[in-house]
Scaffold this active site. Structure first.
Site, PDB file in Angstrom:
ATOM      1  N   GLY A  89      -4.068  12.367  -9.457  1.00  0.00           N
ATOM      2  CA  GLY A  89      -2.480  12.067  -9.420  1.00  0.00           C
ATOM      3  C   GLY A  89      -1.708  11.559 -10.667  1.00  0.00           C
ATOM      4  O   GLY A  89      -2.380  11.851 -11.868  1.00  0.00           O
ATOM      5  N   ARG A 377      12.331  -4.696  -1.692  1.00  0.00           N
ATOM      6  CA  ARG A 377      11.777  -4.296  -0.893  1.00  0.00           C
ATOM      7  C   ARG A 377      11.265  -4.587   0.476  1.00  0.00           C
ATOM      8  O   ARG A 377      11.452  -4.828   1.640  1.00  0.00           O
ATOM      9  CB  ARG A 377      10.621  -2.993  -0.716  1.00  0.00           C
ATOM     10  CG  ARG A 377      11.069  -2.441  -2.199  1.00  0.00           C
ATOM     11  CD  ARG A 377      10.184  -1.193  -2.216  1.00  0.00           C
ATOM     12  NE  ARG A 377      10.202  -0.180  -2.654  1.00  0.00           N
ATOM     13  CZ  ARG A 377      10.118   0.565  -3.410  1.00  0.00           C
ATOM     14  NH1 ARG A 377       8.763   1.174  -3.419  1.00  0.00           N
ATOM     15  NH2 ARG A 377      10.341   1.631  -4.726  1.00  0.00           N
ATOM     16  N   GLU A 472      -2.633   3.117  -8.133  1.00  0.00           N
ATOM     17  CA  GLU A 472      -2.583   2.369  -6.945  1.00  0.00           C
ATOM     18  C   GLU A 472      -3.668   2.358  -6.863  1.00  0.00           C
ATOM     19  O   GLU A 472      -4.263   1.107  -5.518  1.00  0.00           O
ATOM     20  CB  GLU A 472      -2.197   3.526  -5.711  1.00  0.00           C
ATOM     21  CG  GLU A 472      -1.355   2.698  -4.610  1.00  0.00           C
ATOM     22  CD  GLU A 472      -0.195   3.781  -3.721  1.00  0.00           C
ATOM     23  OE1 GLU A 472       0.003   4.134  -3.986  1.00  0.00           O
ATOM     24  OE2 GLU A 472      -0.683   3.544  -2.542  1.00  0.00           O
ATOM     25  N   LEU A 488       4.981   4.815 -10.791  1.00  0.00           N
ATOM     26  CA  LEU A 488       4.832   5.017 -11.613  1.00  0.00           C
ATOM     27  C   LEU A 488       4.353   5.268 -13.200  1.00  0.00           C
ATOM     28  O   LEU A 488       3.595   5.156 -13.805  1.00  0.00           O
ATOM     29  CB  LEU A 488       5.884   6.561 -11.660  1.00  0.00           C
ATOM     30  CG  LEU A 488       5.897   7.051 -10.310  1.00  0.00           C
ATOM     31  CD1 LEU A 488       7.349   7.587 -10.530  1.00  0.00           C
ATOM     32  CD2 LEU A 488       5.097   7.736  -9.524  1.00  0.00           C
TER      33      LEU A 488
HETATM   34  C1  LIG Z   1       7.939   9.294  -0.692  1.00  0.00           C
HETATM   35  C2  LIG Z   1       7.019   8.443  -2.549  1.00  0.00           C
HETATM   36  C3  LIG Z   1       7.875   8.044  -3.032  1.00  0.00           C
HETATM   37  C4  LIG Z   1       7.313   7.162  -3.979  1.00  0.00           C
HETATM   38  N1  LIG Z   1       8.415   7.540  -5.093  1.00  0.00           N
HETATM   39  C5  LIG Z   1       8.341   6.760  -6.009  1.00  0.00           C
HETATM   40  C6  LIG Z   1       8.809   6.488  -7.205  1.00  0.00           C
HETATM   41  O1  LIG Z   1      10.009   6.715  -7.030  1.00  0.00           O
HETATM   42  N2  LIG Z   1       8.563   6.091  -7.931  1.00  0.00           N
HETATM   43  C7  LIG Z   1       7.491   4.697  -8.035  1.00  0.00           C
HETATM   44  O2  LIG Z   1       6.889   4.505  -9.266  1.00  0.00           O
HETATM   45  N3  LIG Z   1       7.177   4.846  -7.206  1.00  0.00           N
HETATM   46  C8  LIG Z   1       7.126   5.982  -6.078  1.00  0.00           C
HETATM   47  N4  LIG Z   1       6.136   6.529  -4.708  1.00  0.00           N
HETATM   48  C9  LIG Z   1       5.063   5.394  -5.173  1.00  0.00           C
HETATM   49  C10 LIG Z   1       3.620   6.323  -6.187  1.00  0.00           C
HETATM   50  O3  LIG Z   1       4.166   8.075  -5.448  1.00  0.00           O
HETATM   51  C11 LIG Z   1       2.370   6.478  -5.736  1.00  0.00           C
HETATM   52  O4  LIG Z   1       1.614   5.243  -5.881  1.00  0.00           O
HETATM   53  C12 LIG Z   1       1.829   6.678  -7.262  1.00  0.00           C
HETATM   54  O5  LIG Z   1       2.068   8.227  -7.191  1.00  0.00           O
HETATM   55  C13 LIG Z   1      -0.132   6.668  -7.032  1.00  0.00           C
HETATM   56  O6  LIG Z   1      -0.456   7.724  -7.991  1.00  0.00           O
HETATM   57  P1  LIG Z   1      -2.349   8.125  -8.149  1.00  0.00           P
HETATM   58  O7  LIG Z   1      -2.710   8.996  -9.657  1.00  0.00           O
HETATM   59  O8  LIG Z   1      -2.773   6.357  -7.986  1.00  0.00           O
HETATM   60  O9  LIG Z   1      -2.490   8.196  -6.873  1.00  0.00           O
HETATM   61  P2  LIG Z   1      -2.399   9.601  -6.111  1.00  0.00           P
HETATM   62  O10 LIG Z   1      -1.345   9.887  -7.001  1.00  0.00           O
HETATM   63  O11 LIG Z   1      -1.911   9.502  -5.120  1.00  0.00           O
HETATM   64  O12 LIG Z   1      -3.630  10.731  -6.578  1.00  0.00           O
HETATM   65  C14 LIG Z   1      -4.925  10.561  -5.752  1.00  0.00           C
HETATM   66  C15 LIG Z   1      -5.731  11.822  -6.127  1.00  0.00           C
HETATM   67  O13 LIG Z   1      -7.384  10.816  -5.821  1.00  0.00           O
HETATM   68  C16 LIG Z   1      -7.472  12.653  -5.366  1.00  0.00           C
HETATM   69  N5  LIG Z   1      -9.084  11.905  -4.385  1.00  0.00           N
HETATM   70  C17 LIG Z   1      -8.085  11.212  -3.409  1.00  0.00           C
HETATM   71  N6  LIG Z   1      -9.589  10.002  -2.990  1.00  0.00           N
HETATM   72  C18 LIG Z   1     -10.754  11.661  -3.314  1.00  0.00           C
HETATM   73  C19 LIG Z   1     -11.595  11.302  -2.732  1.00  0.00           C
HETATM   74  N7  LIG Z   1     -12.299  11.201  -2.323  1.00  0.00           N
HETATM   75  N8  LIG Z   1     -12.270  12.435  -3.373  1.00  0.00           N
HETATM   76  C20 LIG Z   1     -12.247  13.575  -4.400  1.00  0.00           C
HETATM   77  N9  LIG Z   1     -10.232  13.204  -4.812  1.00  0.00           N
HETATM   78  C21 LIG Z   1      -9.679  12.099  -4.512  1.00  0.00           C
HETATM   79  C22 LIG Z   1      -6.648  12.808  -4.862  1.00  0.00           C
HETATM   80  O14 LIG Z   1      -6.916  14.374  -4.122  1.00  0.00           O
HETATM   81  C23 LIG Z   1      -5.716  12.998  -5.729  1.00  0.00           C
HETATM   82  O15 LIG Z   1      -5.024  13.784  -6.900  1.00  0.00           O
HETATM   83  C24 LIG Z   1       6.034   7.186  -3.875  1.00  0.00           C
HETATM   84  C25 LIG Z   1       5.064   7.165  -3.155  1.00  0.00           C
HETATM   85  C26 LIG Z   1       5.953   7.771  -1.744  1.00  0.00           C
HETATM   86  C27 LIG Z   1       5.060   7.802  -0.849  1.00  0.00           C
END
Ligand SMILES: Cc1cc2nc3c(=O)[nH]c(=O)nc-3n(C[C@H](O)[C@H](O)[C@H](O)COP(=O)(O)OP(=O)(O)OC[C@H]3O[C@@H](n4cnc5c(N)ncnc54)[C@H](O)[C@@H]3O)c2cc1C
Length: 684
Positions: A89, A377, A472, A488
């Site tokens: 992500g 929120r 996250e 983000l």
């Molecule tokens: C509908 C929606 C809209 C949103 N809009 C906004 C916004 O406008 N602005 C904002 O700031 N935030 C927003 N958020 C929150 C934000 O999208 C997330 O908090 C953020 O994208 C998380 O990013 P990340 O890289 O931490 O994790 P993620 O994008 O969740 O990525 C997790 C990664 O880990 C991998 N993974 C997980 N577990 C395993 C495992 N056991 N083995 C291998 N791979 C694994 C997955 O494959 C993925 O690649 C929104 C959330 C939602 C649900």
């Protein structure tokens, strides 16, 4: 801004009385089930912990100072060092691209078929940055202040200040990558507002900001894959962490296509595996989001911080039936122009367009005139719940409020509303069959984000040396309530700017001795994975994995959702323990471990959600105060707002896994506020 200085002390006395009364009446009224859970016997208390990495200099200098004091690794030595990153992500892809570019050997994992399908792609509304392009009074300090206040004074000042500082670099980086941020007529980047702030600092790409940012990070990642610095493993799920001599040295994964169990080792491991909202079954998260990566690390020694801090987002499409497995967010950006209301009277069942202004209650504008529809929120969600509890909710079951664009369309014209929010309106129309340009949307709060996560220090290192956690998946920046558009920002801050500067300090001591595949720690981790898979396949019970997940979700929503109470949480813990026993004796997982088996994948995730759910309830039970998204019914002001108890609970609750069937151990990290004054939060 009109922060009321109403201090906690006067209120506190009143509330302690209410609290005692609530606890006493809980004791009288609940049956054996609940009494079997004695709140004080649920956990042990260990030594306090502290972040030791943030330099003790003025907060504005801390990040520069840390970057200077952190050891460097010269380019030739980087080629000898290896990094595992779980997650692609925004947090994981940005880290992999940056560390790959720096010359480290990176191995990346995700469970999707492509890194760019990570949940981040779903993010809609925008990303914050203290650029002050609008010249409306924004600054690094204001973003820092808003975030600490928005988090209800339960986050660490050093980390939040750094986030605000780095926010400006993110926008420059993304623009350089070609991310198509919305622009004003003159060509400058446009901004809008999100909840909990009075400036416009949210950068956006229509309602697809996450997608555009992820495409930027993904392209940078793909470039490194092509250059050979990053090796990508898609459709691989991490199921265990390998800890050798106290240090994180690798992971055990299952190839989700062939079923093969593989071990991968490196000098350091980074988890960027996202949040755990799906513990509630219904959430706005992608269906695949789960807690397994962080939960497995927790069981290996990584402290889990503030697990009960979850965010309920106020503007989601209401649940429409029992068959539903997913909820849809309507972006918070809609609160810039949409007005939220319910009829004055619960008896009023007219078409909303026929209800005259005088008979509508724009309850957020009424109760919070300073912030109006843009309160944070947690506050907007509780307010929606309250009006629905009063019987004034709209739509099926009375679980909905209106989000109305009639004024905005009249003021700005339909074309301009369409340009800003068109894809969100289309999405709403497709899901509900209603046209939001003509009739108000119906929205209701839903689980959306988890502020809790693995505990990390200022360097983003967990309590296991060599295990770093970003995005996250960590707990670090948002306290008890995250402000919109800040996730983000945090994911990209961690991946592009923070981790690449702090991980060197750890890696400078490497390369560490190669992990022997015959090392007992490897054998133990592989054995755990295989044993669990065999166990899940051998139960051959009568219930589907989803039925357990759904039941867990109901328990969590009813007792650890928007409002929590002593009685409800004690009951939830009993119910979850019963559910765990039932799961391990009656779950039915069809198929085999050799090859694609989605029921098996889900079973492992649900088993971890059940354990997490219990810890969330213990955390929520022990925190006998309300703060941000954690609203304890017994701890509220006269106006029904969250009432903190800073003298007792101004700490991060970092939970240690003490072993199977042993009580978790609570370690407190006291929170010290030197740059923001602790106040009763107010948005009036
Ligand atoms: C509908 C929606 C809209 C949103 N809009 C906004 C916004 O406008 N602005 C904002 O700031 N935030 C927003 N958020 C929150 C934000 O999208 C997330 O908090 C953020 O994208 C998380 O990013 P990340 O890289 O931490 O994790 P993620 O994008 O969740 O990525 C997790 C990664 O880990 C991998 N993974 C997980 N577990 C395993 C495992 N056991 N083995 C291998 N791979 C694994 C997955 O494959 C993925 O690649 C929104 C959330 C939602 C649900």
């Amino acid at each position: 801004m009109s922060d009321h200085d109403e201090t906690k002390h006067g209120l506190r006395d009143r509330v302690v009385g209410t609290w005692r009364h609530a606890v006493d009446s809980a004791k009288d009224s609940v049956g054996d089930l609940i009494n079997s859970v004695d709140a004080d016997l649920l956990y042990d208390t260990g030594a306090d912990i502290a972040d030791t990495k943030a330099p003790k200099v003025d907060i504005a200098q801390r990040w520069d100072e840390r970057k200077f004091s952190a050891k460097l690794v010269n380019p030739a030595n980087r080629r000898k060092l290896s990094v595992i990153i779980v997650g692609t992500g925004l947090a994981g892809a940005s880290a992999a691209a940056t560390l790959g570019e720096a010359g480290y050997h990176v191995t990346s994992f995700c469970y999707q078929d492509s890194p760019r399908r990570a949940h981040s792609i779903a993010a809609q509304g925008g990303i914050n940055a203290a650029k002050n392009y609008r010249n409306d009074g924004d600054s690094v300090y204001r973003l820092f202040y808003d975030t600490v206040k928005g988090g209800d004074f339960r986050s660490r000042e050093s980390n939040v200040y750094r986030l605000a500082q780095v926010s400006t670099n993110i926008i420059d980086q993304c623009v350089a990558q070609g991310v198509p941020f919305a622009r004003e007529y003159g060509g400058l980047l446009d901004n809008r507002s999100f909840g909990g702030v009075q400036v416009s600092r949210t950068f956006y790409a229509r309602g697809q900001t996450g997608q555009q940012l992820l495409l930027g990070a993904y392209q940078a990642l793909e470039r490194q894959i092509a250059a050979g610095t990053v090796t990508m493993h898609t459709r691989h799920e991490m199921l265990e962490l390998v800890v050798v001599d106290g240090k994180a040295r690798g992971i055990v994964v299952r190839n989700m296509v062939t079923g093969e169990i593989e071990t991968h080792t490196a000098d350091v491991v980074v988890l960027a595996s996202g949040g755990y909202s799906n513990v509630f079954y219904l959430s706005t998260n992608a269906m695949g989001c789960n807690v397994t990566a962080t939960w497995r690390a927790h069981r290996k020694g990584a402290h889990f911080a503030n697990p009960c801090y979850t965010q309920i987002h106020p503007t989601c499409i209401p649940v429409s039936g029992d068959y539903q497995s997913k909820l849809t967010l309507m972006s918070e950006s809609l609160r810039n122009d949409g007005r939220i209301w319910v009829p004055m009277s619960g008896e009023d069942k007219r078409d909303p367009r026929e209800i005259p202004e005088a008979e509508r209650d724009y309850y957020l504008e009424r109760a919070y005139p300073a912030f109006g529809n843009l309160v944070p929120r947690d506050i907007a969600s509780r307010a929606a719940k309250n009006v629905c509890d009063e019987g004034r909710g709209v739509g099926p079951g009375g679980l909905g409020v209106y989000l109305d664009f009639a004024d905005a369309i009249e003021r700005l014209g339909r074309k301009s509303v369409e340009a800003k929010y068109g894809n969100l309106f289309d999405m709403y129309a497709q899901i509900t069959g209603e046209n939001p340009y003509e009739t108000p949307m119906r929205i209701y709060p839903a689980v959306h984000y988890t502020m809790g996560g693995l505990w990390v220090d200022y360097d983003l290192q967990s309590s296991i040396p060599g295990l770093f956690v970003t995005g996250e998946a960590n707990f670090s920046d948002h306290g008890a309530n995250r402000l919109g558009a800040s996730a983000l920002m945090q994911g990209l801050a961690d991946g592009y700017f923070v981790l690449p500067n702090t991980i060197n300090d750890y890696l400078a001591a490497g390369p560490f001795p190669k992990v022997d595949p015959a090392d007992p720690a490897v054998a133990e981790a592989v054995g755990l994975v295989k044993g669990r898979i065999d166990k899940l396949l051998s139960i051959k019970g009568s219930r589907t994995v989803d039925s357990f997940h759904k039941e867990l979700g109901h328990i969590m929503w009813d007792y650890c959702g928007m409002e929590r109470s002593e009685e409800g949480l004690r009951k939830a813990i009993s119910l979850i323990r019963e559910l765990k026993t039932a799961f391990w004796s009656d779950v039915r997982v069809l198929g085999t471990g050799e090859g694609l088996n989605q029921a098996l994948e889900r079973a492992g995730r649900v088993a971890d959600f059940i354990e997490l759910g219990e810890l969330m309830c213990i955390d929520a039970l022990h925190r006998r105060e309300s703060c941000g998204g954690h609203f304890r019914a017994e701890s509220q002001t006269e106006d029904g707002e969250a009432l903190r108890h800073d003298d007792e609970y101004a700490y991060v609750a970092a939970w240690e896994f003490a072993g199977e069937d042993r009580r978790p151990v609570l370690h407190k990290e006291p929170l010290v506020y030197e740059y923001v004054e602790l106040k009763q939060r107010s948005y009036k």
